[in-house]
Write an enzyme that holds these catalytic residues in place. Structure first.
Site, PDB file in Angstrom:
ATOM      1  N   THR A 235      43.867  44.993  38.441  1.00  0.00           N
ATOM      2  CA  THR A 235      44.978  44.364  39.164  1.00  0.00           C
ATOM      3  C   THR A 235      46.330  45.016  38.870  1.00  0.00           C
ATOM      4  OG1 THR A 235      45.290  42.709  37.426  1.00  0.00           O
ATOM      5  CG2 THR A 235      43.813  42.126  39.255  1.00  0.00           C
ATOM      6  N   ASP A 236      46.411  45.806  37.780  1.00  0.00           N
ATOM      7  CA  ASP A 236      47.733  46.318  37.388  1.00  0.00           C
ATOM      8  C   ASP A 236      48.362  47.220  38.448  1.00  0.00           C
ATOM      9  OD1 ASP A 236      47.515  44.935  35.049  1.00  0.00           O
ATOM     10  OD2 ASP A 236      47.112  46.671  33.773  1.00  0.00           O
TER      11      ASP A 236
ATOM     12  N   THR B 154      39.577  44.674  35.222  1.00  0.00           N
ATOM     13  CA  THR B 154      39.145  43.475  34.514  1.00  0.00           C
ATOM     14  C   THR B 154      37.947  42.825  35.189  1.00  0.00           C
ATOM     15  OG1 THR B 154      41.354  43.095  33.670  1.00  0.00           O
ATOM     16  CG2 THR B 154      39.946  41.167  33.826  1.00  0.00           C
TER      17      THR B 154
HETATM   18  N1  ASP Z   1      44.545  46.290  32.901  1.00  0.00           N
HETATM   19  C1  ASP Z   1      43.627  45.794  33.920  1.00  0.00           C
HETATM   20  C2  ASP Z   1      43.560  46.805  35.048  1.00  0.00           C
HETATM   21  O1  ASP Z   1      44.452  46.875  35.854  1.00  0.00           O
HETATM   22  C3  ASP Z   1      44.085  44.463  34.382  1.00  0.00           C
HETATM   23  C4  ASP Z   1      43.250  43.835  35.452  1.00  0.00           C
HETATM   24  O2  ASP Z   1      42.355  44.417  36.042  1.00  0.00           O
HETATM   25  O3  ASP Z   1      43.521  42.652  35.751  1.00  0.00           O
HETATM   26  O4  ASP Z   1      42.618  47.527  35.120  1.00  0.00           O
END
Ligand code: ASP
Length: 334
Positions: free
Chosen positions: A94-95, A14
């Protein structure tokens, strides 16, 4: 005084996301910007370090694979022995950020700081958190007290050890906590205020780097299953048929298991599959022999390691050739 030399590895997420409107915080295209665009959005990075950038791959981190992990770990290991690089920052979705951080921490020597960061809002959002997280990650990475830190997660002005970092909210900017621990440091005015000295925290964590003079080409299959009401033990045989060499079960409560699941996992263990008993509960350890007779069934209690991190840890332990007793000791040391 010589300026620190920082390697920035951008891997998507993200933080590199682009949305159709500034108000869109949940609907956007992740992994749309490369490393150079990320640093262009934070001119103050130039005050901190000389930065070189690479984009080894770019993905939403829900698409993370062990092949990506091995690629990234190989690059970080090179950077750690490269005298022209002082520290590494990795931008990441973040996932699965906490899992990548642990993977790198376990497989790479800890001589230099490797700081992983991401963002909960895309780069185009009002109040995007990515630029500040990137600045803080760079400031943390080049801080002299971060030497020897190994991999650290930096989110929302807090630095977390890779063993304890956990994403606990689906959308809030303060999505990360230190599970059963406190953050290693707070970032205040661009400087880390250490609550646990980085090198001391790193020395307490087990490392597998000595087992991997070179990284394996691929990791052994380890499956993650959930104990749940009406859980069907047939899935355990299916995992074995697919070639699973390890199974992690996210048990209920203190890693407790229903009788059919316990029996099927016990049979898997008898066949040489390493079985780790973790918990679906958000906090607390799973202790050896508590709620299940681990000695009787040959199970490994996960201790403080979460189910998802247990999966990657078990896979690395099998790749390193450790037996059940040695694997038990590593889990217990977290
Ligand atoms: N779906 C995204 C990822 O992990 C979420 C994020 O980056 O916050 O790439």
């Amino acid at each position: 005084m010589t300026r620190p030399r920082l390697l920035l590895l951008a891997t998507g997420g993200t933080i590199a996301g682009v949305a159709p409107t500034a108000a869109s915080t949940l609907s956007y295209a992740p992994a749309s910007l490369g490393a150079d665009s990320l640093i262009a959005s934070v001119p103050a990075l130039g005050d901190l370090a000389d930065i070189t950038t690479e984009t080894p791959f770019s993905t939403g981190s829900q698409h993370m694979t062990s092949a990506y992990w091995l690629t990234l770990a190989a690059r970080v290991r090179q950077a750690i022995v490269d005298p022209t690089i002082d520290a590494v920052v990795i931008t990441h979705g973040t996932d699965t950020l906490e899992e990548t951080a642990l993977f790198l921490d376990l497989t790479c020597p800890r001589d230099k700081a490797v700081v992983l960061t991401g963002a909960m809002r895309p780069a185009t959002a009002l109040g995007a958190d990515g630029p500040m997280n990137l600045y803080a990650a760079a400031a943390l990475a080049v801080n002299p007290a971060s030497r020897g830190a190994g991999a650290i997660v930096l989110m929302n002005d807090q630095a977390f050890g890779p063993d304890r970092a956990a994403k606990v909210h689906t959308s809030r900017v303060d999505a990360f906590i230190a599970r059963s621990a406190m953050p290693l440091a707070l970032m205040l005015n661009g400087q880390p205020v250490w609550q646990v000295p980085a090198a001391i925290a790193a020395a307490r964590r087990p490392s597998l780097a000595a087992h991997f003079a070179s990284l394996p080409a691929a990791l052994p299959r380890v499956d993650l299953l959930a104990q749940q009401v009406d859980a069907d033990p047939a899935i355990i045989d299916w995992c074995l048929q697919q070639g699973a060499r390890g199974i992690v079960v996210a048990g209920t409560g203190h890693g407790s298991l229903s009788h059919p699941i316990e029996a099927a996992l016990g049979k898997a263990s008898d066949k040489g599959c390493l079985v780790v008993r973790a918990s679906r509960i958000s906090d607390g350890p799973v202790m050896h022999g508590a709620s299940v007779d681990d000695d009787r069934f040959g199970f490994i209690a996960a201790g403080f390691v979460t189910p998802h991190k247990s999966r990657l840890l078990l896979s690395l332990l099998i790749a390193a050739g450790l037996d059940r007793e040695a694997a038990r000791a590593v889990f217990a040391s977290f």
